[in-house]
Design a protein around this motif. Structure first.
Motif, PDB file in Angstrom:
ATOM      1  N   CYS A 166       0.855  -1.188   0.000  1.00 37.08           N
ATOM      2  CA  CYS A 166       0.000   0.000   0.000  1.00 37.08           C
ATOM      3  C   CYS A 166       0.888   1.234   0.000  1.00 37.08           C
ATOM      4  O   CYS A 166       2.039   1.191   0.441  1.00 37.08           O
ATOM      5  CB  CYS A 166      -0.906   0.022   1.224  1.00 37.08           C
ATOM      6  SG  CYS A 166      -2.108  -1.325   1.265  1.00 37.08           S
ATOM      7  N   THR A 167       0.355   2.340  -0.479  1.00 37.47           N
ATOM      8  CA  THR A 167       1.092   3.603  -0.510  1.00 37.47           C
ATOM      9  C   THR A 167       0.224   4.682   0.108  1.00 37.47           C
ATOM     10  O   THR A 167      -0.905   4.907  -0.345  1.00 37.47           O
ATOM     11  CB  THR A 167       1.452   3.995  -1.946  1.00 37.47           C
ATOM     12  OG1 THR A 167       2.198   2.945  -2.562  1.00 37.47           O
ATOM     13  CG2 THR A 167       2.279   5.282  -1.968  1.00 37.47           C
ATOM     14  N   ARG A 188      -4.624   1.488  -2.034  1.00 35.75           N
ATOM     15  CA  ARG A 188      -4.748   0.278  -1.225  1.00 35.75           C
ATOM     16  C   ARG A 188      -4.489  -0.947  -2.105  1.00 35.75           C
ATOM     17  O   ARG A 188      -5.147  -1.144  -3.125  1.00 35.75           O
ATOM     18  CB  ARG A 188      -6.140   0.151  -0.612  1.00 35.75           C
ATOM     19  CG  ARG A 188      -6.267  -1.067   0.313  1.00 35.75           C
ATOM     20  CD  ARG A 188      -7.677  -1.561   0.412  1.00 35.75           C
ATOM     21  NE  ARG A 188      -7.802  -2.637   1.407  1.00 35.75           N
ATOM     22  CZ  ARG A 188      -8.813  -3.501   1.440  1.00 35.75           C
ATOM     23  NH1 ARG A 188      -9.777  -3.427   0.532  1.00 35.75           N
ATOM     24  NH2 ARG A 188      -8.860  -4.441   2.361  1.00 35.75           N
ATOM     25  N   TRP A 227      -9.067   0.653   6.560  1.00 29.85           N
ATOM     26  CA  TRP A 227      -7.642   0.928   6.351  1.00 29.85           C
ATOM     27  C   TRP A 227      -7.358   2.419   6.252  1.00 29.85           C
ATOM     28  O   TRP A 227      -6.224   2.838   6.314  1.00 29.85           O
ATOM     29  CB  TRP A 227      -7.142   0.213   5.099  1.00 29.85           C
ATOM     30  CG  TRP A 227      -7.851   0.606   3.835  1.00 29.85           C
ATOM     31  CD1 TRP A 227      -7.478   1.594   2.954  1.00 29.85           C
ATOM     32  CD2 TRP A 227      -9.071   0.054   3.325  1.00 29.85           C
ATOM     33  NE1 TRP A 227      -8.391   1.672   1.925  1.00 29.85           N
ATOM     34  CE2 TRP A 227      -9.376   0.733   2.120  1.00 29.85           C
ATOM     35  CE3 TRP A 227      -9.925  -0.970   3.763  1.00 29.85           C
ATOM     36  CZ2 TRP A 227     -10.502   0.435   1.359  1.00 29.85           C
ATOM     37  CZ3 TRP A 227     -11.050  -1.262   2.999  1.00 29.85           C
ATOM     38  CH2 TRP A 227     -11.326  -0.574   1.820  1.00 29.85           C
ATOM     39  N   THR A 232      -0.770   0.848   6.642  1.00 23.07           N
ATOM     40  CA  THR A 232      -0.254  -0.110   5.671  1.00 23.07           C
ATOM     41  C   THR A 232       0.237  -1.331   6.445  1.00 23.07           C
ATOM     42  O   THR A 232       0.564  -1.240   7.633  1.00 23.07           O
ATOM     43  CB  THR A 232       0.916   0.446   4.836  1.00 23.07           C
ATOM     44  OG1 THR A 232       2.123   0.449   5.617  1.00 23.07           O
ATOM     45  CG2 THR A 232       0.632   1.853   4.340  1.00 23.07           C
ATOM     46  N   ASN A 233       0.306  -2.461   5.771  1.00 23.70           N
ATOM     47  CA  ASN A 233       0.962  -3.623   6.365  1.00 23.70           C
ATOM     48  C   ASN A 233       2.453  -3.354   6.487  1.00 23.70           C
ATOM     49  O   ASN A 233       3.015  -2.483   5.822  1.00 23.70           O
ATOM     50  CB  ASN A 233       0.736  -4.864   5.513  1.00 23.70           C
ATOM     51  CG  ASN A 233      -0.722  -5.288   5.457  1.00 23.70           C
ATOM     52  OD1 ASN A 233      -1.552  -4.782   6.208  1.00 23.70           O
ATOM     53  ND2 ASN A 233      -1.033  -6.212   4.563  1.00 23.70           N
ATOM     54  N   VAL A 276       5.025   3.255   2.873  1.00 19.28           N
ATOM     55  CA  VAL A 276       4.763   2.009   2.151  1.00 19.28           C
ATOM     56  C   VAL A 276       4.968   0.861   3.134  1.00 19.28           C
ATOM     57  O   VAL A 276       5.262   1.071   4.312  1.00 19.28           O
ATOM     58  CB  VAL A 276       5.675   1.875   0.919  1.00 19.28           C
ATOM     59  CG1 VAL A 276       5.349   2.943  -0.116  1.00 19.28           C
ATOM     60  CG2 VAL A 276       7.151   1.937   1.302  1.00 19.28           C
ATOM     61  N   ASN A 277       4.847  -0.374   2.669  1.00 13.65           N
ATOM     62  CA  ASN A 277       4.943  -1.505   3.597  1.00 13.65           C
ATOM     63  C   ASN A 277       6.286  -1.576   4.297  1.00 13.65           C
ATOM     64  O   ASN A 277       6.368  -1.882   5.488  1.00 13.65           O
ATOM     65  CB  ASN A 277       4.673  -2.815   2.860  1.00 13.65           C
ATOM     66  CG  ASN A 277       3.221  -2.970   2.434  1.00 13.65           C
ATOM     67  OD1 ASN A 277       2.497  -1.993   2.319  1.00 13.65           O
ATOM     68  ND2 ASN A 277       2.801  -4.194   2.198  1.00 13.65           N
TER      69      ASN A 277
END
Length: 257
Positions: free
Chosen positions: A2-3, A22, A54, A67-68, A144-145
């Protein structure tokens, strides 16, 4: 990946401005943004599988997005999206930040990067079994992740986790490069306002050269959000990859938001 791009205290007409893609499995069900709670009023999409969200904001002007994050040894006792939903019930960013800290102590979560912001304060939480909290300076920040490319304060800094020597390392390094490129491309231009910046951000999020609009086998960019919080709040949402899906104004029972 994700960003999440946050322009915080960058524009006079909107202290919190967000452009986010997403990425998720294509078979994971979700519901489009709407007013999902009323006290306080919360505007967010919904993860129909786990019940959380999210990304979103509330009527007090508090934004929360997640984000993850790659992590080993964490215990996924509770959905990360429920943590976002909890934080969106708080009256300001500082109260939401304290809630995140308490919740990590109380519950088990998979790794995440979580941003909380309102007009007065902004925080980045990085959780991979250890919690790191960064109070953000005014500027453009890209999460980001694998971590974050942070701007503001007269300098840029990076906070990335890149494992050694395997495919994950290549993936994490690529994410870091993409985040830095997005941050550079979205440096505000002289005289630019929040709406104009969001229009440019939409183009960047859709441009495959930046690597943040993803098309994979069973996985990819599922949606994109453009959020502006200030004296007036607006939310534009693309219910698919922004390279091929138009953004539309989010409507709620109380009208456009």
């Amino acid at each position: 990946m994700c960003t999440l791009t946050l322009a915080w205290q960058t524009f006079l007409d909107a202290p919190v401005v967000v452009a986010a893609n997403r990425d998720e499995r294509r078979d994971r069900p979700s519901e489009p943004p709407g007013r999902i709670e009323s006290n306080p009023g919360v505007v967010a999409p919904r993860d129909a599988q786990a019940g959380g969200t999210w990304i979103g904001y509330n009527d007090a002007g508090v934004f929360v997005g997640i984000t993850n994050r790659p992590a080993e040894g964490t215990t996924a006792e509770r959905s990360r999206g429920l943590l976002v939903a909890d934080a969106l019930r708080e009256p300001d960013a500082t109260a939401a930040a304290r809630l995140v800290e308490r919740s990590v102590d109380t519950h088990g979560y998979d790794g995440f990067n979580l941003v909380v912001a309102d007009r007065n304060a902004a925080f980045l939480f990085e959780w991979d079994g250890h919690l790191r909290v960064t109070q953000l300076d005014p500027g453009v920040h890209v999460v980001v992740n694998s971590g974050a490319a942070l701007g503001g304060g007269g300098a840029v800094t990076d906070s990335f986790v890149v494992p050694d020597g395997d495919a994950r390392a290549d993936r994490a390094a690529g994410q870091a490069e993409n985040a830095r490129a997005v941050r550079t491309a979205l440096t505000p231009e002289p005289g630019e306002g929040a709406t104009e910046w969001l229009d440019r951000a939409a183009t960047v999020l859709a441009d495959h050269e930046f690597g943040v609009c993803i098309h994979g086998n069973g996985y990819g960019t599922r949606s994109s959000s453009l959020i502006r919080l200030g004296d007036e709040s607006t939310y534009r949402f693309a219910p698919g990859p922004p390279c091929e899906t138009a953004y539309e104004a989010v409507q709620t029972d109380e009208g456009q938001v």
